[in-house]
Design an enzyme around this catalytic site. Structure first.
Site, mmCIF file in Angstrom:
data_model
loop_
_atom_site.group_PDB
_atom_site.id
_atom_site.type_symbol
_atom_site.label_atom_id
_atom_site.label_comp_id
_atom_site.label_asym_id
_atom_site.label_seq_id
_atom_site.Cartn_x
_atom_site.Cartn_y
_atom_site.Cartn_z
ATOM 1 C CE LYS A 52 -4.416 -1.591 1.754
ATOM 2 N NZ LYS A 52 -4.204 -3.015 2.093
ATOM 3 C CD GLU A 87 -11.787 5.199 1.747
ATOM 4 O OE1 GLU A 87 -11.649 6.379 1.380
ATOM 5 O OE2 GLU A 87 -11.467 4.206 1.065
ATOM 6 C CB SER A 144 -0.175 -8.270 -0.989
ATOM 7 O OG SER A 144 -0.929 -9.148 -0.178
HETATM 8 C C1 LIG Z 1 -5.052 -4.038 1.672
HETATM 9 C C2 LIG Z 1 -4.358 -5.296 1.403
HETATM 10 C C3 LIG Z 1 -4.752 -6.151 0.347
HETATM 11 C C4 LIG Z 1 -5.952 -5.898 -0.521
HETATM 12 O O1 LIG Z 1 -5.931 -4.712 -1.247
HETATM 13 P P1 LIG Z 1 -5.693 -4.693 -2.825
HETATM 14 O O2 LIG Z 1 -5.990 -3.282 -3.193
HETATM 15 O O3 LIG Z 1 -6.630 -5.661 -3.428
HETATM 16 O O4 LIG Z 1 -4.290 -5.055 -3.061
HETATM 17 C C5 LIG Z 1 -4.007 -7.294 0.113
HETATM 18 N N1 LIG Z 1 -2.944 -7.609 0.886
HETATM 19 C C6 LIG Z 1 -2.550 -6.831 1.899
HETATM 20 C C7 LIG Z 1 -1.370 -7.245 2.706
HETATM 21 C C8 LIG Z 1 -3.239 -5.648 2.199
HETATM 22 O O5 LIG Z 1 -2.836 -4.888 3.218
#
Ligand SMILES: *Cc1c(COP(=O)(O)O)cnc(C)c1O
Length: 393
Positions: free
Chosen positions: A89, A111, A377
């Protein structure tokens, strides 16, 4: 078939900017300027420098040897979990804070549901010395106390959304109301590839550093830039958009999008938007979203807070509709098992969102020669309580 945005802000039939009249000047200002600003060499330089020195990019492309052996295929993990603040993010919030500064904004609103985007936003506001206001549902504030504390430590003001279900969509309404009332000095940082045009495209471009790195990293390791598969979990879709971006138009690269099935697609406790969703408008764009017969948005459910969003970004709605990406849904149980497996096999504790993507290896058979890149992610530190309760550790 084209998988990127067209001149009107649409991915196929999805996207656009369905916004109240009063929001038009803000969104229009951004739309007219974002590509120009992003193309400025000074902007690019500052963005790249911060990604390198502050976020810690490039994130490694790690060959997961033991995981690959177990599934008899070649699995690379794109280590977004190693970024500052623990997930992808931050790539987007760094980009948007620089955009806000170029547009002369000194007040930032956002938000947040689980708090991850709120923390990433509060982080870059501290970095740049800008005022930060984060709207968060009252229920979520109670559920996500550590992230609320982080945001406060970083100097942000957290304002509870007290209306409706007191969760993410209500916080979104409050943020939009704030933006309407403060059109001149305020930038609204949206945290995924959702919202009115140009947000999905802008966020995808900021996140596209991920696939840009995958290309040269894979070239170094495998002698070619493109893998056979790219796999990513999808909440709103930003980590997937970033991992897919440079491969979208090359159909030899197969894309797999993983959604959260929660307790199961048919249980009513799910967040598998593409399968369960119907066309509708949420957060200013036309996309697929989970709704009742008469169009009321349904509350999604997933064990992972980052995936329980009732919609999906317009790029992903198009990838689903066109068949460009294969969508797979993973239940809570399947994801938790995959998270534990990665911990034991590779010494990496993943975010539960990322565990959903990892669970694909149990669901789908790959060839031994296939080269797979999976977007890891985020890291699992934030999810330790959930892992502890689930496995009775
Ligand atoms: C917020 C988040 C997601 C989901 O958000 P996307 O916009 O779909 O990437 C996935 N993995 C992690 C670790 C997150 O913090």
């Amino acid at each position: 078939m084209k998988y990127n945005i067209d001149d009107n802000g649409y991915y196929g039939e999805f996207g656009g900017a369905y916004i109240p009249e009063m929001l038009y000047p803000n969104v229009e200002e951004l739309r007219q300027n974002y590509l120009k600003v992003m193309a400025e060499p000074e902007f690019q330089e500052e963005f790249k420098q911060l990604l390198q020195d502050y976020v810690g990019r490039p994130s490694p492309l790690y060959f997961a040897k033991r995981l690959s052996e177990k599934y008899n295929t070649k699995i690379y993990l794109k280590r977004e979990d190693l970024n500052h603040t623990g997930a992808h993010k931050i790539n987007n919030t760094i980009g948007q804070i620089l955009m806000a500064k170029r547009l002369g904004k000194n007040r930032i609103i956002a938000e947040t549901g689980a708090g991850q985007h709120g923390v990433a936003t509060a982080t870059v506001c501290a970095l740049m010395g800008l005022e930060c206001i984060v709207y968060m549902g009252e229920i979520d504030i109670a559920r996500q106390a550590p992230n609320v504390a982080r945001m406060k430590m970083l100097g942000a003001t957290v304002i509870p959304a007290l209306s409706g279900s007191r969760t993410l969509k209500d916080a979104t309404n409050e943020a939009i109301r704030d933006w309407i009332n403060n059109p001149v000095d305020t930038h609204y940082i949206i945290g995924s590839v959702v919202g009115p045009h140009p947000y999905p495209d802008m966020v995808a471009r900021f996140q596209s550093v991920v696939s840009e790195e995958i290309q040269w990293q894979l070239k170094e390791k495998e002698g070619k830039t493109n893998p056979d598969y790219v796999i990513a979990c999808v909440g709103g879709g930003s980590n997937a958009a970033g991992a897919y971006y440079h491969f979208l138009e090359d159909e030899n690269v197969k894309l797999i999008a993983v959604e959260a099935a929660g307790l199961g697609i048919d249980t009513g406790e799910s967040a598998a938007t593409s399968v369960l969703g119907k066309e509708g408008i949420i957060h200013g764009s036309k996309t697929l979203l989970m709704q009742t017969q008469d169009g009321q948005i349904t509350e999604p459910y997933s064990i992972s807070a980052g995936l329980d969003y009732p919609g999906v970004g317009p790029m992903h709605a198009h990838l689903y509709k066109s068949g460009r990406a294969e969508f797979i849904s993973i239940t809570d149980d399947e994801a938790m098992k995959a998270g534990l497996e990665l911990s034991e096999l590779e010494g990496i504790i993943p975010a539960i969102e990322s565990s959903h993507a990892l669970a694909v290896f149990e669901k789908k058979k790959f060839e031994k020669e296939d080269i797979l890149v999976l977007s890891l992610s985020g890291r699992g530190d934030k999810d330790l309580d959930t892992y502890i309760k689930y496995f009775e550790l």
